[in-house]
Design a protein around this motif. Structure first.
Motif, PDB file in Angstrom:
ATOM      1  N   SER A   1       0.908  -1.228  -0.033  1.00 28.10           N
ATOM      2  CA  SER A   1      -0.109   0.050   0.018  1.00 28.10           C
ATOM      3  C   SER A   1       0.963   1.070  -0.142  1.00 28.10           C
ATOM      4  O   SER A   1       1.771   1.449   0.806  1.00 28.10           O
ATOM      5  CB  SER A   1      -0.904   0.078   1.350  1.00 28.10           C
ATOM      6  OG  SER A   1      -1.573   1.363   1.262  1.00 28.10           O
ATOM      7  N   THR A   2       0.982   2.175  -0.950  1.00 28.46           N
ATOM      8  CA  THR A   2       1.895   3.262  -1.211  1.00 28.46           C
ATOM      9  C   THR A   2       1.209   4.354  -1.738  1.00 28.46           C
ATOM     10  O   THR A   2      -0.025   4.244  -2.321  1.00 28.46           O
ATOM     11  CB  THR A   2       2.850   2.789  -2.221  1.00 28.46           C
ATOM     12  OG1 THR A   2       3.799   3.843  -2.189  1.00 28.46           O
ATOM     13  CG2 THR A   2       2.290   2.560  -3.543  1.00 28.46           C
ATOM     14  N   ARG A   3       1.729   5.650  -1.328  1.00 28.38           N
ATOM     15  CA  ARG A   3       1.184   6.702  -1.893  1.00 28.38           C
ATOM     16  C   ARG A   3       1.956   7.236  -3.054  1.00 28.38           C
ATOM     17  O   ARG A   3       1.683   8.147  -3.713  1.00 28.38           O
ATOM     18  CB  ARG A   3       1.135   8.003  -0.871  1.00 28.38           C
ATOM     19  CG  ARG A   3       0.294   7.729   0.358  1.00 28.38           C
ATOM     20  CD  ARG A   3      -0.042   9.078   1.206  1.00 28.38           C
ATOM     21  NE  ARG A   3      -0.629   9.019   2.408  1.00 28.38           N
ATOM     22  CZ  ARG A   3      -1.876   9.080   2.392  1.00 28.38           C
ATOM     23  NH1 ARG A   3      -2.625   9.621   1.465  1.00 28.38           N
ATOM     24  NH2 ARG A   3      -2.747   8.966   3.312  1.00 28.38           N
TER      25      ARG A   3
ATOM     26  N   ALA B   1       8.110   3.708   0.172  1.00 28.06           N
ATOM     27  CA  ALA B   1       7.468   2.714  -0.569  1.00 28.06           C
ATOM     28  C   ALA B   1       6.005   2.518   0.065  1.00 28.06           C
ATOM     29  O   ALA B   1       5.370   2.026  -0.718  1.00 28.06           O
ATOM     30  CB  ALA B   1       8.428   1.531  -0.531  1.00 28.06           C
ATOM     31  N   GLY B   2       5.706   2.354   1.186  1.00 28.02           N
ATOM     32  CA  GLY B   2       4.538   2.080   1.799  1.00 28.02           C
ATOM     33  C   GLY B   2       4.644   1.037   2.640  1.00 28.02           C
ATOM     34  O   GLY B   2       5.620   0.380   3.082  1.00 28.02           O
ATOM     35  N   SER B   3       3.512   0.566   3.186  1.00 25.68           N
ATOM     36  CA  SER B   3       3.335  -0.587   4.034  1.00 25.68           C
ATOM     37  C   SER B   3       3.186  -1.987   3.159  1.00 25.68           C
ATOM     38  O   SER B   3       2.673  -1.739   2.242  1.00 25.68           O
ATOM     39  CB  SER B   3       2.291  -0.560   4.921  1.00 25.68           C
ATOM     40  OG  SER B   3       1.002  -0.300   4.181  1.00 25.68           O
ATOM     41  N   VAL B   4       3.807  -3.191   3.809  1.00 24.41           N
ATOM     42  CA  VAL B   4       3.788  -4.466   3.019  1.00 24.41           C
ATOM     43  C   VAL B   4       3.189  -5.393   3.781  1.00 24.41           C
ATOM     44  O   VAL B   4       3.157  -5.466   4.951  1.00 24.41           O
ATOM     45  CB  VAL B   4       5.244  -4.690   2.748  1.00 24.41           C
ATOM     46  CG1 VAL B   4       5.416  -6.052   2.150  1.00 24.41           C
ATOM     47  CG2 VAL B   4       5.924  -3.745   1.957  1.00 24.41           C
ATOM     48  N   ARG B   5       2.341  -6.306   3.117  1.00 26.68           N
ATOM     49  CA  ARG B   5       1.792  -7.726   3.711  1.00 26.68           C
ATOM     50  C   ARG B   5       2.230  -8.863   2.556  1.00 26.68           C
ATOM     51  O   ARG B   5       2.120  -8.808   1.479  1.00 26.68           O
ATOM     52  CB  ARG B   5       0.192  -7.624   3.397  1.00 26.68           C
ATOM     53  CG  ARG B   5      -0.409  -8.772   4.067  1.00 26.68           C
ATOM     54  CD  ARG B   5      -1.997  -8.320   4.187  1.00 26.68           C
ATOM     55  NE  ARG B   5      -2.295  -7.646   2.885  1.00 26.68           N
ATOM     56  CZ  ARG B   5      -3.069  -8.517   1.832  1.00 26.68           C
ATOM     57  NH1 ARG B   5      -3.221  -9.880   2.131  1.00 26.68           N
ATOM     58  NH2 ARG B   5      -3.659  -8.199   0.975  1.00 26.68           N
TER      59      ARG B   5
END
Length: 94
Positions: free
Chosen positions: A21-23, A82-86
């Motif tokens: 999830s990124t901006r 970069a954003g959050s990662v799952r």
């Protein structure tokens, strides 16, 4: 008594799904480009779509173990903006 052998079940391939999830799509793509050569494996797919005010990138990997996929996710998450990662580890029929 006859031998009622059952056929071998088809082999399963291990695949990994990394959702980011990124901006900033450009920073996200740079993070992926940085991480992939460091973990090896094979990129099976990459998609990027808008989700509200953000973007969601989905990276599919194979030929890399759970530890390699987790390392890729950690490298991506550590990249600036970069954003959050799952990460999801999956077994699929080829």
């Amino acid at each position: 008594m006859s031998d009622l052998s059952l056929p071998e079940p088809p082999a399963l391939d291990q695949r990994h799904l990394i959702v980011i999830s990124t901006r900033s799509p450009s920073d996200c793509l740079a993070a992926i480009a940085h991480a992939l050569p460091r973990v090896g494996g094979r990129m099976r797919g990459l998609s990027l779509k808008p989700v509200g005010a953000q973007f969601e990138a989905t990276l599919r990997l194979s030929s890399v173990g759970d530890a390699g996929a987790d390392r890729a996710a950690n490298l991506i998450a550590a990249w600036p903006n970069a954003g959050s990662v799952r990460v999801e580890h999956q077994w699929v029929r080829p």
